[in-house]
Write a protein that holds these residues in place. Sequence first.
Motif, PDB file in Angstrom:
ATOM      1  N   ARG A 130       0.842  -1.196   0.000  1.00 22.29           N
ATOM      2  CA  ARG A 130       0.000   0.000   0.000  1.00 22.29           C
ATOM      3  C   ARG A 130       0.873   1.241   0.000  1.00 22.29           C
ATOM      4  NH1 ARG A 130      -3.663  -0.425   5.158  1.00 22.29           N
ATOM      5  NH2 ARG A 130      -1.554  -0.551   6.068  1.00 22.29           N
ATOM      6  N   PRO A 131       0.459   2.291  -0.716  1.00 14.42           N
ATOM      7  CA  PRO A 131       1.269   3.523  -0.758  1.00 14.42           C
ATOM      8  C   PRO A 131       1.558   4.090   0.628  1.00 14.42           C
ATOM      9  CG  PRO A 131      -0.467   3.593  -2.416  1.00 14.42           C
ATOM     10  CD  PRO A 131      -0.736   2.388  -1.579  1.00 14.42           C
ATOM     11  N   GLN A 132       0.595   3.967   1.565  1.00 11.25           N
ATOM     12  CA  GLN A 132       0.796   4.536   2.897  1.00 11.25           C
ATOM     13  C   GLN A 132       1.842   3.775   3.717  1.00 11.25           C
ATOM     14  OE1 GLN A 132      -2.072   3.458   1.601  1.00 11.25           O
ATOM     15  NE2 GLN A 132      -3.428   2.521   3.130  1.00 11.25           N
ATOM     16  N   ASP A 133       2.248   2.596   3.219  1.00 14.11           N
ATOM     17  CA  ASP A 133       3.298   1.824   3.905  1.00 14.11           C
ATOM     18  C   ASP A 133       4.678   2.074   3.310  1.00 14.11           C
ATOM     19  OD1 ASP A 133       1.488   0.676   5.644  1.00 14.11           O
ATOM     20  OD2 ASP A 133       1.097  -1.028   4.325  1.00 14.11           O
ATOM     21  N   ASN A 134       4.732   2.910   2.281  1.00 17.42           N
ATOM     22  CA  ASN A 134       6.027   3.211   1.674  1.00 17.42           C
ATOM     23  C   ASN A 134       6.960   3.880   2.685  1.00 17.42           C
ATOM     24  OD1 ASN A 134       5.400   2.187  -0.810  1.00 17.42           O
ATOM     25  ND2 ASN A 134       4.854   4.148  -1.730  1.00 17.42           N
ATOM     26  N   PRO A 135       8.273   3.714   2.540  1.00 18.97           N
ATOM     27  CA  PRO A 135       9.214   4.329   3.476  1.00 18.97           C
ATOM     28  C   PRO A 135       9.093   5.852   3.508  1.00 18.97           C
ATOM     29  CG  PRO A 135      10.311   2.688   2.108  1.00 18.97           C
ATOM     30  CD  PRO A 135       8.951   2.887   1.531  1.00 18.97           C
ATOM     31  N   LEU A 136       9.461   6.434   4.647  1.00 20.75           N
ATOM     32  CA  LEU A 136       9.529   7.893   4.807  1.00 20.75           C
ATOM     33  C   LEU A 136      10.963   8.338   4.578  1.00 20.75           C
ATOM     34  CD1 LEU A 136       7.387   8.259   8.059  1.00 20.75           C
ATOM     35  CD2 LEU A 136       6.659   8.814   5.734  1.00 20.75           C
ATOM     36  N   VAL A 137      11.126   9.434   3.875  1.00 26.73           N
ATOM     37  CA  VAL A 137      12.462   9.948   3.562  1.00 26.73           C
ATOM     38  C   VAL A 137      12.564  11.385   4.064  1.00 26.73           C
ATOM     39  CG1 VAL A 137      14.136  10.463   1.741  1.00 26.73           C
ATOM     40  CG2 VAL A 137      12.603   8.516   1.494  1.00 26.73           C
ATOM     41  N   SER A 138      13.639  11.689   4.768  1.00 30.26           N
ATOM     42  CA  SER A 138      13.922  13.066   5.184  1.00 30.26           C
ATOM     43  C   SER A 138      15.386  13.376   4.867  1.00 30.26           C
ATOM     44  CB  SER A 138      13.640  13.275   6.671  1.00 30.26           C
ATOM     45  OG  SER A 138      14.423  12.391   7.459  1.00 30.26           O
ATOM     46  N   VAL A 139      15.665  14.666   4.669  1.00 33.50           N
ATOM     47  CA  VAL A 139      17.015  15.089   4.272  1.00 33.50           C
ATOM     48  C   VAL A 139      17.459  16.249   5.152  1.00 33.50           C
ATOM     49  CG1 VAL A 139      18.466  15.976   2.405  1.00 33.50           C
ATOM     50  CG2 VAL A 139      16.599  14.393   1.876  1.00 33.50           C
ATOM     51  N   TYR A 140      18.675  16.144   5.672  1.00 38.86           N
ATOM     52  CA  TYR A 140      19.304  17.225   6.422  1.00 38.86           C
ATOM     53  C   TYR A 140      20.556  17.663   5.665  1.00 38.86           C
ATOM     54  CZ  TYR A 140      16.377  15.900  10.406  1.00 38.86           C
ATOM     55  OH  TYR A 140      15.313  15.630  11.222  1.00 38.86           O
ATOM     56  N   VAL A 141      20.905  18.944   5.803  1.00 36.71           N
ATOM     57  CA  VAL A 141      22.095  19.446   5.119  1.00 36.71           C
ATOM     58  C   VAL A 141      22.890  20.338   6.067  1.00 36.71           C
ATOM     59  CG1 VAL A 141      20.861  21.446   4.171  1.00 36.71           C
ATOM     60  CG2 VAL A 141      22.953  20.648   3.054  1.00 36.71           C
ATOM     61  N   GLU A 142      24.196  20.222   5.960  1.00 40.06           N
ATOM     62  CA  GLU A 142      25.099  21.123   6.692  1.00 40.06           C
ATOM     63  C   GLU A 142      25.940  21.862   5.663  1.00 40.06           C
ATOM     64  OE1 GLU A 142      28.923  21.024   9.738  1.00 40.06           O
ATOM     65  OE2 GLU A 142      27.630  19.262   9.583  1.00 40.06           O
ATOM     66  N   ARG A 143      25.775  23.181   5.617  1.00 41.60           N
ATOM     67  CA  ARG A 143      26.492  24.005   4.653  1.00 41.60           C
ATOM     68  C   ARG A 143      27.884  24.362   5.179  1.00 41.60           C
ATOM     69  NH1 ARG A 143      23.728  28.060   1.552  1.00 41.60           N
ATOM     70  NH2 ARG A 143      24.840  29.579   2.849  1.00 41.60           N
ATOM     71  N   PRO A 144      28.772  24.812   4.274  1.00 42.79           N
ATOM     72  CA  PRO A 144      30.074  25.317   4.736  1.00 42.79           C
ATOM     73  C   PRO A 144      29.875  26.514   5.674  1.00 42.79           C
ATOM     74  CG  PRO A 144      30.047  25.022   2.348  1.00 42.79           C
ATOM     75  CD  PRO A 144      28.644  24.860   2.821  1.00 42.79           C
ATOM     76  N   LYS A 145      30.793  26.700   6.589  1.00 44.35           N
ATOM     77  CA  LYS A 145      30.674  27.810   7.524  1.00 44.35           C
ATOM     78  C   LYS A 145      30.765  29.135   6.787  1.00 44.35           C
ATOM     79  CE  LYS A 145      32.305  25.444  11.671  1.00 44.35           C
ATOM     80  NZ  LYS A 145      33.294  25.421  12.769  1.00 44.35           N
ATOM     81  N   GLU A 146      29.885  30.040   7.184  1.00 40.34           N
ATOM     82  CA  GLU A 146      29.815  31.353   6.544  1.00 40.34           C
ATOM     83  C   GLU A 146      29.746  32.405   7.652  1.00 40.34           C
ATOM     84  OE1 GLU A 146      27.196  33.472   2.975  1.00 40.34           O
ATOM     85  OE2 GLU A 146      26.503  31.618   3.912  1.00 40.34           O
ATOM     86  N   GLU A 147      30.631  33.364   7.613  1.00 41.59           N
ATOM     87  CA  GLU A 147      30.702  34.383   8.662  1.00 41.59           C
ATOM     88  C   GLU A 147      29.370  35.140   8.775  1.00 41.59           C
ATOM     89  OE1 GLU A 147      33.384  38.329   9.878  1.00 41.59           O
ATOM     90  OE2 GLU A 147      33.811  37.205   8.045  1.00 41.59           O
ATOM     91  N   GLY A 148      28.888  35.246  10.003  1.00 45.57           N
ATOM     92  CA  GLY A 148      27.648  35.973  10.248  1.00 45.57           C
ATOM     93  C   GLY A 148      26.406  35.120  10.150  1.00 45.57           C
ATOM     94  N   VAL A 149      26.549  33.838   9.819  1.00 47.71           N
ATOM     95  CA  VAL A 149      25.397  32.944   9.680  1.00 47.71           C
ATOM     96  C   VAL A 149      25.263  32.123  10.958  1.00 47.71           C
ATOM     97  CG1 VAL A 149      24.415  31.009   8.401  1.00 47.71           C
ATOM     98  CG2 VAL A 149      25.582  32.841   7.179  1.00 47.71           C
ATOM     99  N   LYS A 150      24.089  32.195  11.588  1.00 42.71           N
ATOM    100  CA  LYS A 150      23.859  31.500  12.854  1.00 42.71           C
ATOM    101  C   LYS A 150      23.578  30.022  12.651  1.00 42.71           C
ATOM    102  CE  LYS A 150      21.728  35.665  14.858  1.00 42.71           C
ATOM    103  NZ  LYS A 150      20.473  36.227  15.412  1.00 42.71           N
TER     104      LYS A 150
END
Length: 514
Positions: A130-150
């Motif tokens: 069933r479509p509702q049993d399909n796996p869940l997918v999530s994505v996280y990202v870590e960007r390069p450090k940028e001065e002034g970005v919290k």
Amino acid sequence: MRWVDFKDSVKRFWSEYKHQTSGMFGLIFLILLLVLGIAAPYLTSPDIPKQWQTGEAWIVNPKNAPPSWENAFSDKKLADQVVYTIHNMKVVEGKNGSYKVYTLTFTYNMRYDVPPKDIVITGLKSNASRPQDNPLVSVYVERPKEEGVKVNSFLLLPDTQLPTKGVLQLSYLKDVKTLLFYWLSENGVVQLPMNPPAGLPIDVKLMMINQQIQLDSKLYGYYQSMDPMKVLFGAITENGKIRTLDQVINDPKPLKGTYHFKIIIKAPENINVDLSNFEVAMVGRTFGLLGTDQYGRPIAVGLLWGIRVAIAIGLAVSISSVAIGILIGVTSAYLGGWADELIQRITEFFMTLPVLPMLILLSLYFGGRITLKQLVFILVLFGWMGTTKVARSMALQIKEQTYIEAARALGASTGRIVFKHIVPQLLPYAFASIALSVPGAILSEAGLSFLGLTSNNMITWGQMLNAAQQNGATLNGYWWQVIPPGLAIAFVGLIFVLIGVSLDTVLNPKLKRA
């Protein structure tokens, strides 16, 4: 002819032919093309002809992307295609309550002036019924450090049910754009009327952010025009100061460096997840050796598979046309009288027919999408007349020779005289004519394919030109969709002309006595 005599004839022919520089070049390139054509299924995939007709097979490829080497001649470097397989990722398997959890991590080196077009997740399979049993997918990202970005690390894609087709294109997902907008607000690029309180479920948080964006026409305009990938891979500071929302969206600057991605896949314990074909594609703005067309199909793959059809049609049509033409021409000359007159009038009738309109009409008669066999039949039907005329004139001279009169006096049958004594004398002309007829056959096929009258079950250079014309390639500057197929047609034609002229030089100009 005895085997020893035949072997000596071949040796004499080769000793003369190998001194024909142009002919040797043509032969070498022909052998190279034959090897490439035969090796096409092994160099690419045996399923390419089927995949060529479906857009789903090329979903991870960029559309209308120029060749990768074009970056060498440009000041602004466009992102190239990068595909990560399960072998390029670190995989950790765990458990969270009643869910199996797979954590996949990888890094992407962003070194371009223009970032990728999209991030596509594909190849994830499960036995969910069933479509509702399909796996869940999530994505996280870590960007390069940028001065002034919290905030440098953030959620890019919340838990999303895998679609039935098993493909996630992040640039087209509303939640991705919303979370990028929220991340911009966390870093002071944009001010939302009310930031969602911490601890809210992600779906509630997304709903609140979307409502605020839609209520503010200016924010909604920026939201609609935002290119998610240019924001994700773009700098949000300049000289240590936070850029404005207008600058970030309408004047993006690349943030080069290493990006860390984490993909989390969750599935119920009773669902088996297959990661063997799992891929994440950083969809480039350039692709491969010769770029792609409007469907994401690689031009280089089309050229490679087109070799098989071009040479097959060229040789089949030219050999059949010349064989039929010589047979009819010799028969006409030998019989003479009313039979000769009848055959010549029929030949001249076919010669007066307008070939291209007749080819189009016959193509439509066969259903508008003619197969390879039907195409060969149609081209042969209108390709034998010229050979017939030349063969007849040559046979008229040969049949007056003394040895032909002697064969008649000894009671030789018409078939024996034609095939034993006349036709062999025309073989030098036949070989040269076959080689010189191939370019015409290839051009005729390309013309019909360009008009969209050939079957979709085969890949031809004419069909590639037809697709380019439908895409407005010449108007839009997609030169890689037009020039390579056109040059391929011209190049193969040149190869056979070089071989044909050399054969003519070696085997002709005068007829040989038996």
